[in-house]
Design an enzyme around this catalytic site. Structure first.
Site, PDB file in Angstrom:
ATOM      1  N   ASP A 145       0.261   5.508  -1.073  1.00  0.00           N
ATOM      2  CA  ASP A 145      -0.734   6.509  -1.451  1.00  0.00           C
ATOM      3  C   ASP A 145      -0.167   7.632  -2.312  1.00  0.00           C
ATOM      4  OD1 ASP A 145      -3.442   5.978  -0.367  1.00  0.00           O
ATOM      5  OD2 ASP A 145      -2.372   5.809   1.533  1.00  0.00           O
ATOM      6  N   HIS A 198       0.833  -1.208   0.000  1.00  0.00           N
ATOM      7  CA  HIS A 198       0.000   0.000   0.000  1.00  0.00           C
ATOM      8  C   HIS A 198       0.862   1.250   0.000  1.00  0.00           C
ATOM      9  CE1 HIS A 198      -3.999   1.812   0.690  1.00  0.00           C
ATOM     10  NE2 HIS A 198      -3.296   2.781   1.257  1.00  0.00           N
ATOM     11  N   HIS A 209      -8.558  -1.820   7.515  1.00  0.00           N
ATOM     12  CA  HIS A 209      -9.587  -0.803   7.789  1.00  0.00           C
ATOM     13  C   HIS A 209     -10.925  -1.370   8.228  1.00  0.00           C
ATOM     14  CE1 HIS A 209      -7.754   3.079   6.883  1.00  0.00           C
ATOM     15  NE2 HIS A 209      -7.152   2.527   5.850  1.00  0.00           N
ATOM     16  N   ASP A 218       2.280   2.072   3.785  1.00  0.00           N
ATOM     17  CA  ASP A 218       1.364   3.216   3.790  1.00  0.00           C
ATOM     18  C   ASP A 218       2.086   4.548   3.608  1.00  0.00           C
ATOM     19  OD1 ASP A 218      -1.114   4.401   3.725  1.00  0.00           O
ATOM     20  OD2 ASP A 218      -1.475   4.295   5.879  1.00  0.00           O
ATOM     21  N   HIS A 237     -13.034   2.015   4.093  1.00  0.00           N
ATOM     22  CA  HIS A 237     -11.966   2.865   4.613  1.00  0.00           C
ATOM     23  C   HIS A 237     -12.353   3.209   6.046  1.00  0.00           C
ATOM     24  CE1 HIS A 237      -9.264   6.521   4.774  1.00  0.00           C
ATOM     25  NE2 HIS A 237      -8.445   5.520   4.498  1.00  0.00           N
ATOM     26  N   HIS A 240      -2.272  -3.176   4.713  1.00  0.00           N
ATOM     27  CA  HIS A 240      -1.468  -2.317   5.591  1.00  0.00           C
ATOM     28  C   HIS A 240      -2.077  -2.293   6.999  1.00  0.00           C
ATOM     29  CE1 HIS A 240      -4.573   0.227   3.849  1.00  0.00           C
ATOM     30  NE2 HIS A 240      -4.235   1.290   4.539  1.00  0.00           N
ATOM     31  N   GLU A 269      -9.071   1.494  -2.348  1.00  0.00           N
ATOM     32  CA  GLU A 269      -9.145   1.540  -0.878  1.00  0.00           C
ATOM     33  C   GLU A 269     -10.512   2.035  -0.441  1.00  0.00           C
ATOM     34  OE1 GLU A 269      -6.428   2.847   2.948  1.00  0.00           O
ATOM     35  OE2 GLU A 269      -6.217   3.966   1.080  1.00  0.00           O
TER      36      GLU A 269
END
Length: 399
Positions: A29, A27, A200, A329, A159, A221, A132
């Site tokens: 971003d 993961h 999540h 992450d 999420h 993650h 995500e």
């Protein structure tokens, strides 16, 4: 490039090991960071150059960190809803596709486990996409199939907020885990060969997904709740189910999820952000200035590679070495561990594990082999499926 200090002999061994078995990171971003910082203008923020101080991720530091494959998150915030969330997800996918087209010598598009292995053999970084949050499909299985067609190979079911068919770890209980439609989403993902990602989600959702899925799941993650008691982490009872499922839990580096002392501090920091009218996940220049002022007044507890290694030690014990991986992450968090500051830091974590007497075989499974295997297994389940594409709707199954 941010320096990675060579303070122990095991770091050289770590770099050599990563040359053979590079990191598959679950993961990152970067696409959202490019949206926030540059409006997707890849000339304004060129990841071919060192972007230390602006981003956690760029091509030179990915190389320095020994990254061989990356799941790029095509995340959109969970306060986006409906068609707005779908459109923003498509923009994220477009960003990744343009990155790959811009840097073909470094980044290799990957849809399958075989693609990952071919990229490694060619010395390129295999690039996969992960959505995500189930809000990205707006409760539409046709939209789920469209994302798969566009190259998305996992979807995190939620999420930070509940969606109509699944409960999040950081929201109040809604449907009690997965609804009937949520279970159908899992079955359709199995049919497609798309990995079900349980980062999540609430523990009830984790259990329902494991009860439903015919393919291995992942946590892209998330770390161990027994080591740091945060709802974003994985309970031991779930880790212990991964061998039977075949899934992989990829430990995150986010300090507020891995360091107990950081949990309360982060709650205060988030409240401070909201008091300034900012979203607590905002990483804009203004938001980071607000963070910096808060941290100057209240020093932040600092995580390290050893903190993350504590989670990996526990996850190996609870789930087994064949069922763990790494999902840093980066560019999705304001703060990082001191010696895992950016994507160049992975050798520090591997050196820490070597110092703890992890074997070369174990580390190869952690960094590369488990993640490739779990995607290959999901592909096998999809090939064997005889189910037609589902036409179920939220209304037809959940009323």
């Amino acid at each position: 490039m941010s320096p990675v200090p060579e303070v122990r002999g095991s770091l050289a061994e770590a770099r050599a090991l990563l040359a053979d078995f590079p990191v598959v990171d679950g993961h990152n971003d970067l696409p959202w960071a490019l949206r926030e910082h540059a409006g997707y203008d890849l000339d304004r923020l060129d990841v071919a150059a060192d972007q230390t101080g602006r981003l956690h991720t760029d091509l030179p530091r990915l190389r320095s960190g020994g990254v061989g494959a990356q799941f790029w998150s095509v995340y959109v915030r969970s306060d986006m809803a409906g068609d707005d969330a779908v459109s923003a997800t498509l923009e994220q996918i477009d960003c990744v596709d343009r990155l790959l087209a811009r840097h073909p010598a470094e980044l290799a598009p990957a849809l399958t486990a075989d693609d990952m292995e071919a990229a490694r053999a060619a010395g390129r970084i295999a690039s996969l996409k992960g959505a995500e949050g189930g809000h990205s499909i707006n409760s539409s299985l046709a939209t789920l199939r469209a994302l798969h067609t566009l190259g998305v190979r996992y979807m995190t079911l939620t999420h930070n907020d509940n969606i109509p068919w699944a409960d999040s770890a950081t929201d109040e209980p809604g449907v009690g885990g997965l609804s009937a439609f949520g279970r159908e989403v899992v079955r359709e993902m199995n049919r497609l060969g798309m990995l079900v990602d349980l980062s999540h989600v609430a523990a009830t959702t984790m259990r329902d997904a494991l009860d439903t899925s015919e393919a291995p799941v992942i946590f892209s993650h998330s770390s161990a709740r027994a080591v740091c008691d945060h709802p974003r982490n994985i309970p031991d009872g779930i880790l212990e189910r991964l061998p039977a499922n075949g899934g992989v839990a990829m430990a995150t580096f986010v300090p507020k999820f891995v360091l107990p002392a950081a949990v309360e501090w982060t709650q205060r920091a988030d409240e401070n952000m909201r008091a300034h009218g900012l979203h607590h996940l905002d990483t804009s220049a203004r938001a980071m200035a607000v963070h910096a002022a808060f941290e100057a007044a209240e020093p932040r507890p600092t995580a390290t590679a050893a903190t993350v290694a504590d989670h990996l030690d526990h996850m190996r014990e609870a789930a087994g070495i064949a069922h763990i991986g790494i999902g840093g992450d980066f560019d999705g968090t304001a703060f990082t561990p001191s010696d895992l500051a950016d994507v160049a830091g992975y050798p520090n974590l591997i050196a820490e594990l070597l110092d703890r007497r992890w074997s070369r075989t174990d580390i190869a499974m952690l960094t590369w082999q488990n993640a490739v295997r779990v995607l290959r297994d999901a592909e096998s389940v999809a090939r064997a499926s005889t189910r037609p594409p589902s036409t179920a709707t939220l209304a037809s199954l959940d009323g």
